[in-house]
Design a protein around this motif. Structure first.
Motif, PDB file in Angstrom:
ATOM      1  N   VAL A  57       4.920  -8.057  -4.635  1.00 11.19           N
ATOM      2  CA  VAL A  57       4.608  -7.694  -3.254  1.00 11.19           C
ATOM      3  C   VAL A  57       5.833  -6.964  -2.727  1.00 11.19           C
ATOM      4  CG1 VAL A  57       4.150  -8.509  -0.911  1.00 11.19           C
ATOM      5  CG2 VAL A  57       3.075  -9.667  -2.847  1.00 11.19           C
ATOM      6  N   ASP A  58       5.648  -5.727  -2.298  1.00 11.34           N
ATOM      7  CA  ASP A  58       6.757  -4.937  -1.768  1.00 11.34           C
ATOM      8  C   ASP A  58       6.811  -4.954  -0.248  1.00 11.34           C
ATOM      9  OD1 ASP A  58       7.725  -3.710  -4.305  1.00 11.34           O
ATOM     10  OD2 ASP A  58       5.715  -2.831  -4.320  1.00 11.34           O
ATOM     11  N   ALA A  92       1.273  -3.545  -0.829  1.00 11.66           N
ATOM     12  CA  ALA A  92       1.345  -3.955   0.574  1.00 11.66           C
ATOM     13  C   ALA A  92       0.332  -5.062   0.833  1.00 11.66           C
ATOM     14  CB  ALA A  92       1.065  -2.773   1.484  1.00 11.66           C
ATOM     15  N   LEU A  93       0.808  -6.204   1.267  1.00 19.62           N
ATOM     16  CA  LEU A  93      -0.049  -7.319   1.637  1.00 19.62           C
ATOM     17  C   LEU A  93      -0.195  -7.289   3.153  1.00 19.62           C
ATOM     18  CD1 LEU A  93       0.096 -10.855   0.165  1.00 19.62           C
ATOM     19  CD2 LEU A  93      -0.334 -10.496   2.589  1.00 19.62           C
ATOM     20  N   ALA A 102      -3.934  -0.528   6.397  1.00 23.71           N
ATOM     21  CA  ALA A 102      -4.334  -0.487   4.984  1.00 23.71           C
ATOM     22  C   ALA A 102      -4.824   0.904   4.593  1.00 23.71           C
ATOM     23  CB  ALA A 102      -5.429  -1.519   4.713  1.00 23.71           C
ATOM     24  N   PHE A 103      -5.610   1.526   5.439  1.00 18.67           N
ATOM     25  CA  PHE A 103      -6.112   2.875   5.139  1.00 18.67           C
ATOM     26  C   PHE A 103      -4.952   3.868   5.033  1.00 18.67           C
ATOM     27  CE2 PHE A 103     -10.036   1.537   7.788  1.00 18.67           C
ATOM     28  CZ  PHE A 103     -10.582   0.864   6.706  1.00 18.67           C
ATOM     29  N   ALA A 104      -4.005   3.751   5.942  1.00 13.92           N
ATOM     30  CA  ALA A 104      -2.851   4.656   5.924  1.00 13.92           C
ATOM     31  C   ALA A 104      -2.011   4.445   4.668  1.00 13.92           C
ATOM     32  CB  ALA A 104      -2.005   4.461   7.177  1.00 13.92           C
ATOM     33  N   PHE A 105      -1.756   3.197   4.314  1.00 10.42           N
ATOM     34  CA  PHE A 105      -0.971   2.915   3.111  1.00 10.42           C
ATOM     35  C   PHE A 105      -1.703   3.395   1.861  1.00 10.42           C
ATOM     36  CE2 PHE A 105       2.220  -0.664   4.264  1.00 10.42           C
ATOM     37  CZ  PHE A 105       2.564  -0.023   5.431  1.00 10.42           C
ATOM     38  N   ALA A 106      -3.003   3.123   1.788  1.00  9.66           N
ATOM     39  CA  ALA A 106      -3.796   3.544   0.621  1.00  9.66           C
ATOM     40  C   ALA A 106      -3.797   5.066   0.487  1.00  9.66           C
ATOM     41  CB  ALA A 106      -5.217   3.010   0.736  1.00  9.66           C
ATOM     42  N   ARG A 107      -3.880   5.748   1.599  1.00  8.45           N
ATOM     43  CA  ARG A 107      -3.849   7.218   1.584  1.00  8.45           C
ATOM     44  C   ARG A 107      -2.546   7.735   0.971  1.00  8.45           C
ATOM     45  NH1 ARG A 107      -6.247   7.548   6.263  1.00  8.45           N
ATOM     46  NH2 ARG A 107      -4.338   7.275   7.449  1.00  8.45           N
ATOM     47  N   GLU A 108      -1.477   6.966   1.109  1.00  9.55           N
ATOM     48  CA  GLU A 108      -0.168   7.351   0.581  1.00  9.55           C
ATOM     49  C   GLU A 108       0.083   6.817  -0.827  1.00  9.55           C
ATOM     50  OE1 GLU A 108       1.761   9.556   2.044  1.00  9.55           O
ATOM     51  OE2 GLU A 108       0.290   9.675   3.664  1.00  9.55           O
ATOM     52  N   GLY A 109      -0.949   6.189  -1.421  1.00  7.32           N
ATOM     53  CA  GLY A 109      -0.841   5.734  -2.806  1.00  7.32           C
ATOM     54  C   GLY A 109      -0.419   4.293  -2.995  1.00  7.32           C
ATOM     55  N   ALA A 110      -0.317   3.539  -1.910  1.00  7.38           N
ATOM     56  CA  ALA A 110       0.029   2.119  -2.038  1.00  7.38           C
ATOM     57  C   ALA A 110      -1.194   1.333  -2.512  1.00  7.38           C
ATOM     58  CB  ALA A 110       0.506   1.563  -0.699  1.00  7.38           C
ATOM     59  N   LYS A 111      -0.916   0.241  -3.181  1.00 12.18           N
ATOM     60  CA  LYS A 111      -1.950  -0.734  -3.541  1.00 12.18           C
ATOM     61  C   LYS A 111      -1.993  -1.717  -2.385  1.00 12.18           C
ATOM     62  CE  LYS A 111      -0.623  -0.003  -8.244  1.00 12.18           C
ATOM     63  NZ  LYS A 111      -0.235  -0.516  -9.530  1.00 12.18           N
ATOM     64  N   VAL A 112      -3.172  -2.008  -1.883  1.00 17.16           N
ATOM     65  CA  VAL A 112      -3.254  -2.845  -0.692  1.00 17.16           C
ATOM     66  C   VAL A 112      -3.983  -4.151  -0.981  1.00 17.16           C
ATOM     67  CG1 VAL A 112      -3.003  -0.976   0.980  1.00 17.16           C
ATOM     68  CG2 VAL A 112      -5.267  -1.571   0.165  1.00 17.16           C
ATOM     69  N   VAL A 113      -3.425  -5.212  -0.452  1.00 13.25           N
ATOM     70  CA  VAL A 113      -4.026  -6.537  -0.514  1.00 13.25           C
ATOM     71  C   VAL A 113      -4.342  -6.925   0.915  1.00 13.25           C
ATOM     72  CG1 VAL A 113      -3.720  -8.943  -1.161  1.00 13.25           C
ATOM     73  CG2 VAL A 113      -2.628  -7.132  -2.530  1.00 13.25           C
ATOM     74  N   LEU A 114      -5.607  -7.161   1.180  1.00 12.23           N
ATOM     75  CA  LEU A 114      -6.031  -7.492   2.535  1.00 12.23           C
ATOM     76  C   LEU A 114      -6.450  -8.951   2.606  1.00 12.23           C
ATOM     77  CD1 LEU A 114      -8.193  -4.340   3.243  1.00 12.23           C
ATOM     78  CD2 LEU A 114      -5.762  -4.676   3.589  1.00 12.23           C
ATOM     79  N   ASP A 163      -6.656   1.429  -4.717  1.00 15.11           N
ATOM     80  CA  ASP A 163      -6.456   0.247  -5.547  1.00 15.11           C
ATOM     81  C   ASP A 163      -6.215  -0.892  -4.568  1.00 15.11           C
ATOM     82  OD1 ASP A 163      -6.016  -1.506  -7.606  1.00 15.11           O
ATOM     83  OD2 ASP A 163      -4.305  -0.418  -8.456  1.00 15.11           O
ATOM     84  N   TYR A 164      -7.147  -1.825  -4.491  1.00 18.74           N
ATOM     85  CA  TYR A 164      -7.072  -2.841  -3.447  1.00 18.74           C
ATOM     86  C   TYR A 164      -7.583  -4.185  -3.940  1.00 18.74           C
ATOM     87  CZ  TYR A 164     -12.097  -2.354  -3.024  1.00 18.74           C
ATOM     88  OH  TYR A 164     -13.437  -2.355  -3.291  1.00 18.74           O
ATOM     89  N   MET A 165      -7.300  -5.185  -3.136  1.00 19.78           N
ATOM     90  CA  MET A 165      -7.774  -6.545  -3.356  1.00 19.78           C
ATOM     91  C   MET A 165      -8.017  -7.137  -1.975  1.00 19.78           C
ATOM     92  SD  MET A 165      -5.486  -9.384  -5.285  1.00 19.78           S
ATOM     93  CE  MET A 165      -6.003 -11.045  -5.529  1.00 19.78           C
ATOM     94  N   ILE A 166      -9.142  -7.824  -1.802  1.00 16.76           N
ATOM     95  CA  ILE A 166      -9.461  -8.425  -0.512  1.00 16.76           C
ATOM     96  C   ILE A 166      -9.728  -9.911  -0.713  1.00 16.76           C
ATOM     97  CG2 ILE A 166     -11.067  -8.460   1.432  1.00 16.76           C
ATOM     98  CD1 ILE A 166     -11.608  -5.498   0.922  1.00 16.76           C
TER      99      ILE A 166
END
Length: 146
Positions: A110-111, A11-12, A27-39, A82-85
C-alpha cells in the motif's frame, strides 16, 4: 501530460461507494493516472425519498451511501483500471487487519491511504449547532484510530 508519479502505486481509499463522492472521485483520478486502487466502503442504510434522488440533497446522498459500489465498479471497468473493492467496517481493528492482508495478497503493498470514510448521526443531519460528542468520537475513531 503531467506525470504525477502514480503509475503502479497502490492507493487504498475508504468511503468509496458514493459514485459522486470524494472517495470514488479520488479513485477515478488515481486510476486515470495508472494507480491501482483499493476501495473500501460500508453500506449505511438510511431512509430516503426515491422521488428526490435526482436532485442534490440528503435523499440523493442517503441513496448513494445505502448501496454497494456497483456504479463505482462499472466506471472503473470502463477505465480498464486495476482495482479491488471490499465492503467492510474500518471501525473494527481486526477488520482493518483483514483488509490489509487482502490488499497485500493482491497487490503486495500500500503506497497511499486516502482515509475518506466518516460516520455521523444523520437524524436531522449534523450541523455545527447540532453535532454531538458521540458523532465527533465515532468520526475520530474511523478516521484516525484505525
Amino acid at each position: 501530460m503531467v506525470n504525477y508519479g502514480l503509475k503502479n502505486k497502490v492507493a487504498l481509499i475508504t468511503g468509496a461507494n458514493n459514485p459522486q463522492g470524494i472517495g470514488a472521485t479520488t479513485a477515478f483520478a488515481f486510476a486515470r493516472e495508472g494507480a491501482k486502487v483499493v476501495l473500501i466502503y460500508k453500506r449505511i442504510h438510511r431512509q430516503f425519498d426515491q422521488s428526490k434522488t435526482d436532485k442534490n440533497g440528503v435523499d440523493r446522498y442517503f441513496e448513494a451511501n445505502s448501496g454497494n459500489a456497483d456504479r463505482v465498479e462499472s466506471r472503473l471497468k470502463e477505465m480498464n483500471a486495476d482495482y479491488m473493492i471490499l465492503e467492510s467496517d474500518i471501525s473494527n481493528e481486526d477488520t482493518v487487519k483483514e483488509i490489509y492482508s487482502k490488499v497485500l495478497e493482491r497487490f503486495g503493498k500500500v503506497d497511499i491511504l486516502v482515509n475518506n470514510a466518516a460516520d455521523g448521526d444523520m437524524d436531522g443531519i449534523d450541523t455545527i449547532e447540532k453535532i454531538t460528542q458521540n458523532v465527533i468520537d465515532d468520526t475520530f475513531a474511523v478516521m484516525i484510530l484505525t
